[in-house]
Design a protein around this motif. Structure first.
Motif, PDB file in Angstrom:
ATOM      1  N   GLU A 283       0.826  -1.194   0.000  1.00 28.47           N
ATOM      2  CA  GLU A 283       0.000   0.000   0.000  1.00 28.47           C
ATOM      3  C   GLU A 283       0.861   1.243   0.000  1.00 28.47           C
ATOM      4  N   GLN A 284       0.239   2.300  -0.356  1.00 25.36           N
ATOM      5  CA  GLN A 284       0.954   3.580  -0.297  1.00 25.36           C
ATOM      6  C   GLN A 284       1.079   3.986   1.161  1.00 25.36           C
ATOM      7  N   LEU A 285       2.207   4.492   1.490  1.00 29.43           N
ATOM      8  CA  LEU A 285       2.354   5.012   2.851  1.00 29.43           C
ATOM      9  C   LEU A 285       1.595   6.332   2.941  1.00 29.43           C
ATOM     10  N   ASP A 286       1.561   6.877   4.122  1.00 31.11           N
ATOM     11  CA  ASP A 286       0.865   8.155   4.304  1.00 31.11           C
ATOM     12  C   ASP A 286       1.408   9.214   3.349  1.00 31.11           C
ATOM     13  N   LYS A 287       0.574  10.036   2.951  1.00 30.68           N
ATOM     14  CA  LYS A 287       0.946  11.033   1.967  1.00 30.68           C
ATOM     15  C   LYS A 287       2.026  12.021   2.421  1.00 30.68           C
ATOM     16  N   MET A 449       2.684  -4.641   4.232  1.00 32.11           N
ATOM     17  CA  MET A 449       3.593  -4.117   3.215  1.00 32.11           C
ATOM     18  C   MET A 449       4.763  -5.049   2.950  1.00 32.11           C
ATOM     19  N   VAL A 450       5.250  -5.698   3.993  1.00 29.43           N
ATOM     20  CA  VAL A 450       6.412  -6.576   3.791  1.00 29.43           C
ATOM     21  C   VAL A 450       5.980  -8.022   3.594  1.00 29.43           C
ATOM     22  N   GLY A 451       4.683  -8.252   3.514  1.00 23.57           N
ATOM     23  CA  GLY A 451       4.214  -9.598   3.252  1.00 23.57           C
ATOM     24  C   GLY A 451       4.362 -10.542   4.427  1.00 23.57           C
ATOM     25  N   LEU A 452       4.185 -10.003   5.618  1.00 26.07           N
ATOM     26  CA  LEU A 452       4.275 -10.844   6.811  1.00 26.07           C
ATOM     27  C   LEU A 452       2.857 -11.123   7.297  1.00 26.07           C
ATOM     28  N   PRO A 453       2.433 -12.394   7.294  1.00 24.26           N
ATOM     29  CA  PRO A 453       1.065 -12.696   7.736  1.00 24.26           C
ATOM     30  C   PRO A 453       0.811 -12.161   9.136  1.00 24.26           C
ATOM     31  N   GLU A 454      -0.389 -11.639   9.339  1.00 23.73           N
ATOM     32  CA  GLU A 454      -0.692 -10.961  10.591  1.00 23.73           C
ATOM     33  C   GLU A 454      -0.568 -11.889  11.801  1.00 23.73           C
ATOM     34  N   ASN A 455      -0.887 -13.174  11.579  1.00 24.96           N
ATOM     35  CA  ASN A 455      -0.866 -14.078  12.734  1.00 24.96           C
ATOM     36  C   ASN A 455       0.543 -14.372  13.238  1.00 24.96           C
ATOM     37  N   LEU A 505      11.049  -7.926  -2.797  1.00 26.20           N
ATOM     38  CA  LEU A 505      10.318  -7.105  -1.839  1.00 26.20           C
ATOM     39  C   LEU A 505      10.981  -5.738  -1.695  1.00 26.20           C
ATOM     40  N   LEU A 506      12.304  -5.768  -1.554  1.00 27.02           N
ATOM     41  CA  LEU A 506      13.023  -4.509  -1.365  1.00 27.02           C
ATOM     42  C   LEU A 506      12.841  -3.597  -2.580  1.00 27.02           C
ATOM     43  N   ASN A 507      12.881  -4.201  -3.743  1.00 29.37           N
ATOM     44  CA  ASN A 507      12.729  -3.413  -4.959  1.00 29.37           C
ATOM     45  C   ASN A 507      11.353  -2.759  -5.025  1.00 29.37           C
ATOM     46  N   LYS A 508      10.353  -3.539  -4.673  1.00 30.04           N
ATOM     47  CA  LYS A 508       8.982  -3.039  -4.723  1.00 30.04           C
ATOM     48  C   LYS A 508       8.801  -1.890  -3.724  1.00 30.04           C
ATOM     49  N   LEU A 509       9.354  -2.082  -2.522  1.00 32.66           N
ATOM     50  CA  LEU A 509       9.216  -1.062  -1.492  1.00 32.66           C
ATOM     51  C   LEU A 509       9.860   0.245  -1.939  1.00 32.66           C
ATOM     52  N   LYS A 510      11.002   0.101  -2.579  1.00 32.41           N
ATOM     53  CA  LYS A 510      11.714   1.290  -3.021  1.00 32.41           C
ATOM     54  C   LYS A 510      10.868   2.065  -4.032  1.00 32.41           C
ATOM     55  N   ARG A 511      10.324   1.307  -4.964  1.00 32.65           N
ATOM     56  CA  ARG A 511       9.520   1.928  -6.009  1.00 32.65           C
ATOM     57  C   ARG A 511       8.308   2.615  -5.392  1.00 32.65           C
ATOM     58  N   ASP A 512       7.653   1.931  -4.470  1.00 32.62           N
ATOM     59  CA  ASP A 512       6.409   2.460  -3.940  1.00 32.62           C
ATOM     60  C   ASP A 512       6.600   3.568  -2.920  1.00 32.62           C
ATOM     61  N   LEU A 513       7.684   3.494  -2.174  1.00 35.84           N
ATOM     62  CA  LEU A 513       7.864   4.470  -1.093  1.00 35.84           C
ATOM     63  C   LEU A 513       8.845   5.576  -1.449  1.00 35.84           C
ATOM     64  N   GLY A 514       9.520   5.435  -2.540  1.00 34.41           N
ATOM     65  CA  GLY A 514      10.429   6.483  -2.984  1.00 34.41           C
ATOM     66  C   GLY A 514      11.629   6.679  -2.080  1.00 34.41           C
ATOM     67  N   MET A 515      12.109   5.586  -1.478  1.00 39.96           N
ATOM     68  CA  MET A 515      13.295   5.702  -0.625  1.00 39.96           C
ATOM     69  C   MET A 515      14.550   5.639  -1.484  1.00 39.96           C
ATOM     70  N   SER A 516      15.665   6.074  -0.900  1.00 39.70           N
ATOM     71  CA  SER A 516      16.956   5.844  -1.546  1.00 39.70           C
ATOM     72  C   SER A 516      17.632   4.698  -0.814  1.00 39.70           C
ATOM     73  N   TYR A 517      18.359   3.866  -1.554  1.00 40.46           N
ATOM     74  CA  TYR A 517      19.022   2.724  -0.943  1.00 40.46           C
ATOM     75  C   TYR A 517      20.529   2.850  -1.059  1.00 40.46           C
ATOM     76  N   ILE A 518      21.207   2.416  -0.036  1.00 36.96           N
ATOM     77  CA  ILE A 518      22.625   2.080  -0.200  1.00 36.96           C
ATOM     78  C   ILE A 518      22.727   0.605   0.146  1.00 36.96           C
ATOM     79  N   PHE A 519      23.110  -0.181  -0.828  1.00 41.65           N
ATOM     80  CA  PHE A 519      23.097  -1.627  -0.681  1.00 41.65           C
ATOM     81  C   PHE A 519      24.542  -2.090  -0.517  1.00 41.65           C
ATOM     82  N   VAL A 520      24.870  -2.538   0.677  1.00 44.20           N
ATOM     83  CA  VAL A 520      26.233  -2.980   0.955  1.00 44.20           C
ATOM     84  C   VAL A 520      26.292  -4.494   0.742  1.00 44.20           C
TER      85      VAL A 520
END
Lengths: 577, 329, 270
Positions: A283-287, A449-455, A505-520
């Protein structure tokens, strides 16, 4: 009986007695190896590939029981053979090398003596020429200055050198079969290649058969003639290397091949769409956050690093010094990060690649402001954040804007916190959300958002799988809507199939949330899946920067070239020798 | 050798602090109950109690270094003399006890570790847990009850030698050695008979921690990667067990021996009381009851120095066996 | 013998000992201090299951009543050394550097003494009272707690979840208190349980040589000491029963400690 193979394992079944009852480790596993052949056994952790090897040479521990099957070596029946016979064969006819070479050598015996022990045991040398033979073996495994190294203890040698010593021990008596159990795990990529090349060279010269056990499909394809794929104690597929890669039959093999990143594979290729991942609806995070990042777009760079230096003082332990013998640099400084500068655009992902000790982890600790640099500036979102000390930085709002995903998902979760506690922690501390319902709502949303079942939210880390733990760690990191997320080898502790899911998952989150990544990471192939641009580090300095594909395809510097060529991978149409 | 310096310094500081922590006026304490004003004043001068703490400390260290550890109130003799006279009796007990324990515990631990789940292993585990739960004075008393009162096998538990014998002429102070030097077999046997019960008591006490450590360390070594490598190379059983597993396992066992020795020195005091053994433990107990502080302090200090020496020896042996420990000259 | 059974037995024994400690005075059949000149040194019988001592006091009653004193000495000593030791140990393990060096040196210095001997010295210097037995026992136990707590803290200092907490802006002292310290508790509990037995033995040993507890108070160590004189003349019950009580109590704590250790750390099973 049918055609006799050099090594013939027929319908082997092994059970383990554990506290929770009997566990089937192997079920009717049949493999064979011919003279001079290199067989690869691949599979993820727990697939039973090591158990197979241990069973063959009779090293199964007490809890393990062979319930079915026969093993024959050169016409000789090994299953049911007396320990004395097996012990005679081991080291002389069949040898084995292990992962974690430093621990696999006797810590208080010189490496030369350890080679001698094997030579003397199998009467391959007499007291008079044994030292000469041992030194000769050290020469053969290309250990420089072998006469001096003869007297070295394992703790004085590097991991790669220890592995060479182990190879020397294993090959000292000219056995006809070598079993290598993950021989390069834990070694740096370049050392990995050197070690594997050495094994290949030595075993070919002796026309030995080899069983190579590995989780790394790339390595298996580079060094093996034929592959056996194992899953949950069973063999799912067995075929020559070229065939397995061109026409995989079993769905698991396909999945495994797809999940192993090669130099050309795309993130989308890694897994088929039926995987659980796709069900995680993002989902989209808060605006507000989105607007915030747009408003400030006056500064195009989210991060600018200039002339960053971190020095550590190291004690000179090589010489013993009396306290009064003057202050002749008994404290030496070591530059872990040596004057590096780079920048990162908004929404961009930058890969930070290098071998262990290159300074990438130190750099990421400074960027997350957990560590104070010796000198240099880090401008984050228009503000110089190195003007705060790490302690001060913890108190200002920017703290929430830089978050991190850690290497080992197990180690990064507090064993006494449930998944929900872990995810709520930053919300409580940094966003000051204290109300129960509000907190609950946010956590559930993040879990989705991260695909973790609620239970699973009420579970403790030891009740979660590796992939689930990784998701909890990611949810915690994105909980406070950071602008910059630093990923410190987030998948290196995971199996390839799980790695693929997490990367997507990380790729999708980046696209949807507009974060910048530094991937070590140490793995260029993984980095290029997620990052447009990469930066290669060595000895604290930046060696090369460029677009990921360019660097991989056409490295400019010798170091990068070496690094790229060391990564084993399957190339279609490659000549299998 | 330099490692021992801070330990010795620390021991002296604590000992100094303890002497100054005595309730009331230390001078009165050290002068004893019978002292008059004048002798108290003398003691005050000698200890430097009228000066600053730092000066007092240096006077204290100076006195110790010169061998002036004060006078025993009870006997009027210098404490050092009293201690030296009794030390051999205690050492004879401690070292033989330790030796017995090592001889029994190490093979037991190895056997248990090589046969996990077997009856030897179960016995070892039971002995280990029961052994650390046994109060030494209690074991001693019941050994006396069984072997002296009920069975009459052992001589009366009073001292190092039956009063009928004369002690052998002093060479080392160890009766069993001195009697052999003197060539007197009868006295040797007599001294040995007296030694059996107290040393077994001490040995039983020390057995548990050593066996436990040996078993644990051997189990660790046997399941280690390097033993797996040795097995994968077909090395012989004895080679794997002794050169690979035991040599590695002996390092933590050696370290434990230091700790065990510390416990033994304490247990020694109790055993000496039970067997009326004329060692420094009995001396210390008498001094404690009589509030003879100089004697107690001398006892504590000498035990600490002895313990430091033992630890130092262990460190040296460790440095020789384990290449990872740098021997600092 | 199943391991669970051992743990269950030792735990019930532990509860029984605690019960005796709490309600001993109501359970004792006789007044533990009441002497009877006509009834001295009687062997065990129906009226006096553990016999009577040289003053005609009932040994059973004295053994029961002594439980509270022995337990409370050990418990207060262990509590003291746990609180101080874990505080010092976590500070040394978490911040390292000078803290670590000073605290480490301090604990090494205590360890340089044979511990029981040091306890004798401390009681001699501070005065021969029960409180001082507690202090002495606490001091000689301190290094063990410092050591365990320091080790457990320093392995967790660099854990991922600690770094994650730092990223949440949590102050160092709170990280130590809320993230690190609770995770060091399980191994510390094992240490406590193993240490209780040792503390009891120590306190009993000190009173056996005549320190701390004074006659006519009932305490296991002093009772064994009083009974010791009669062993050589065959009156075994005076020393046996208090000694056995002592042994069982210590044995129980050791078993419990081993059981806890297996629970906490299945890899380091013994």
């Amino acid at each position: 009986m049918k055609h006799e193979h050099f090594l013939d394992v027929n319908e082997l079944s092994v059970e383990f007695q554990t506290r929770n009852g009997i566990v089937k480790a192997l079920e009717k596993v049949s493999i064979h190896v011919d003279k001079g052949e290199v067989l690869g056994i691949v599979g993820e952790s727990g697939s039973g590939k090591s158990v197979t090897a241990y069973t063959i040479i009779g090293l199964l521990d007490r809890a393990g029981l062979v319930t079915n099957g026969k093993t024959a070596f050169d016409g000789m029946l090994l299953s049911g053979a007396k320990e004395a016979l097996l012990s005679d064969l081991r080291g002389r006819e069949i040898s084995m090398i292990f992962q974690n070479p430093r621990a696999a050598l006797n810590p208080i015996r010189s490496v030369g003596k350890q080679i001698e022990d094997v030579l003397l045991r199998h009467v391959q040398a007499s007291r008079y020429n044994v030292r000469k033979k041992a030194i000769d073996m050290l020469d053969q495994v290309k250990i420089v200055d072998s006469k001096r190294r003869y007297w070295s203890y394992p703790f004085e040698l590097s991991g790669g050198m220890c592995q060479r010593v182990m190879i020397a021990i294993a090959l000292a008596c000219n056995p006809r079969l070598l079993i290598a159990d993950e021989p390069t795990t834990g070694l740096d990529v370049t050392t990995q290649k050197a070690t594997m090349d050495l094994i290949q060279e030595l075993t070919r010269n002796r026309n030995m058969s080899v069983i190579l056990i590995t989780h790394d499909l790339g390595m298996a394809s580079a060094y093996c003639d034929r592959l056996v794929v194992m899953q949950k104690g069973k063999i799912v597929e067995s075929a020559p290397v070229v065939k397995i890669f061109s026409e995989p039959q079993h769905s698991y093999t396909k999945k495994l091949i797809a999940a192993s990143p090669g130099p050309k594979s795309q993130l989308a290729d890694l897994i088929d769409t039926t995987d659980e991942m796709s069900e995680a609806d993002i989902e989209q995070l808060d605006k507000p956050m989105q607007q915030f990042s747009q408003k400030k777009s006056a500064t195009p760079n989210i991060l600018e690093v200039s002339n960053l230096v971190k020095e550590f003082t190291v004690r000179d332990s090589s010489r013993f010094r009396l306290p009064w013998s003057g202050k002749i640099s008994s404290h030496q400084t070591f530059r872990a990060v040596d004057d590096i500068s780079f920048s990162l655009k908004r929404g961009e992902s930058l890969g930070l690649v290098g071998e262990s000790g290159c300074g990438k982890s130190t750099t990421s600790s400074i960027l997350t402001r957990l560590l104070d640099p010796t000198s240099g500036d880090v401008i984050f979102d228009g503000e110089n954040i190195t003007s705060y000390s790490s302690v001060q930085f913890a108190q200002i709002p920017q703290r929430a804007k830089i978050q991190m995903v850690f290497q080992d998902p197990t180690d990064s979760l507090n064993p006494r916190y449930t998944a929900k506690d872990t995810i709520s922690e930053p919300l409580k501390q940094l966003l000051f959300i204290k109300k129960r319902e509000a907190l609950n709502e946010r956590v559930i949303k993040l879990a989705k958002m991260v695909g973790l079942p609620e239970n699973l939210l009420t579970r403790f880390p030891h009740q979660l799988s590796g992939g689930q733990k990784a998701r909890v760690g990611i949810a915690r990191a994105i909980a406070v809507e950071p602008l910059l997320l630093i990923l410190d080898e987030p998948t290196s502790a995971l199996d390839v199939s799980v790695q693929a899911v997490v990367l997507q998952l990380l790729n999708k989150l980046k696209r949807d949330l507009g974060m910048s990544y530094i991937f070590v990471s140490h793995d260029l192939n993984v980095v290029r899946l997620l990052c447009e641009r990469v930066m290669v580090m060595n000895r604290g300095k930046i060696v090369e920067t460029g677009m990921a594909d360019d660097v991989l395809r056409n490295p400019q510097k010798d170091y990068t070239r070496n690094l790229v060529s060391s990564i084993p991978h399957f190339e279609p149409g490659k000549k299998v020798a | 050798m330099l490692q021992a310096v801070p330990s010795i310094f620390g021991v002296i500081v604590i000992s100094f602090v303890l002497t100054r922590a005595l309730p009331g006026d230390p001078a009165v304490y050290f002068a004893g109950a019978m002292a008059d004003k004048e002798s108290i004043e003398q003691v005050r001068q000698a200890l430097g109690l009228d000066r600053s703490w730092v000066e007092q400390f240096f006077i204290y260290v100076g006195n110790l270094a010169q061998g002036d550890w004060g006078q025993s109130l009870k006997t009027g003799q210098p404490v050092t003399e009293e201690l030296l006279k009794r030390l051999p009796a205690s050492l004879e007990l401690t070292f033989i006890g330790l030796g017995l324990a090592v001889l029994a515990a190490v093979p037991l631990g190895i056997l248990a570790a090589t046969n996990p789940g077997s009856w030897v292993d179960h016995i070892c585990r039971l002995l280990v847990t029961a052994g650390v739960s046994l109060p030494t004075f209690f074991t001693g008393l019941f050994l006396i009850y069984i072997f002296y009162y009920l069975l009459g096998w052992s001589p009366s538990p009073l001292g190092r030698l039956n009063i009928l014998y004369l002690s052998p002429s002093h060479v080392t102070g160890f009766y069993i050695i001195d009697s052999l030097i003197a060539g007197d077999l009868e006295i040797f046997l007599g001294a040995l008979a007296q030694l059996i019960l107290p040393t077994i008591t001490l040995g039983l006490f020390a057995l548990a921690p050593i066996a436990r450590m040996t078993r644990g360390a051997m189990l660790g070594a046997l399941s280690s990667d390097y033993v797996r490598t040795a097995r994968a190379n077909g090395l012989s059983k004895s080679m794997i067990l002794l050169t690979y597993a035991f040599r590695n396992a002996s390092l933590p066992v050696l370290t434990t021996l230091g700790m065990v020795f510390s416990f033994l020195l304490g247990a020694n005091v109790l055993v000496e009381k039970v067997f009326s053994w004329p060692g420094i433990g009995s001396f210390a107990i008498e001094a404690l009851i009589a509030s003879d502080y100089a004697a107690v302090q001398g006892f504590v200090l000498s035990m600490a120095l002895l313990f430091i020496t033992v630890n130092l020896t262990i460190d040296v042996i460790l440095a020789i066996t384990d290449p990872r420990v740098g021997l600092e000259e | 013998m199943s391991e669970n059974l051992v743990t269950v037995v030792s735990f019930s024994l532990f509860l029984f000992i605690v019960f005796l400690g709490l309600f001993g005075e109501f359970l004792a059949p006789y007044d533990p201090l009441a002497t009877a000149a006509s009834n001295t040194l009687r062997p065990p019988s129906w009226t006096h299951p553990f016999g009577t001592d040289n003053l005609g006091r009932d040994v059973l009653s004295r053994v029961i009543v002594a439980t509270r004193l022995d337990l409370s000495i050990a418990l207060s000593a262990v509590a003291l050394s746990f609180v101080i030791g874990s505080a010092l140990g976590s500070v040394a393990g978490f911040w390292g550097g000078w803290w670590d060096r000073i605290i480490g040196r301090f604990s090494d210095t205590i360890m340089a003494f044979p511990l029981f001997v040091l306890a004798m010295g401390i009681v001699a210097a501070l005065g021969n009272t029960v409180e001082n037995i507690v202090y002495a026992t606490a001091i000689i136990n301190l290094p063990f707690y410092i050591r365990v707590s320091r080790a457990e803290t320093s392995v967790r200092r660099e854990a991922g979840y600690v770094a994650a907490a730092r990223l949440c802006g949590i102050s160092e002292i709170r990280i130590l208190a809320t993230q690190v310290f609770p995770n060091t508790l399980p191994p510390m509990m094992v240490q406590i349980s193993l240490n209780m037995g040792w503390a009891i033995l120590n306190a009993a040993g000190l009173s056996f040589i005549g320190l701390g507890v004074r006659a006519p108070d009932a305490e296991w160590g002093i009772m064994v000491a009083e009974g010791a004189t009669y062993i050589v003349s065959g009156e075994w019950w005076l020393a046996l029963f208090p000694g056995a009580a002592l042994m069982i109590a210590v044995f129980c704590f050791n078993l419990l400690g081993d059981g806890l250790r297996d629970l906490v750390d299945p890899q380091r099973r013994t």
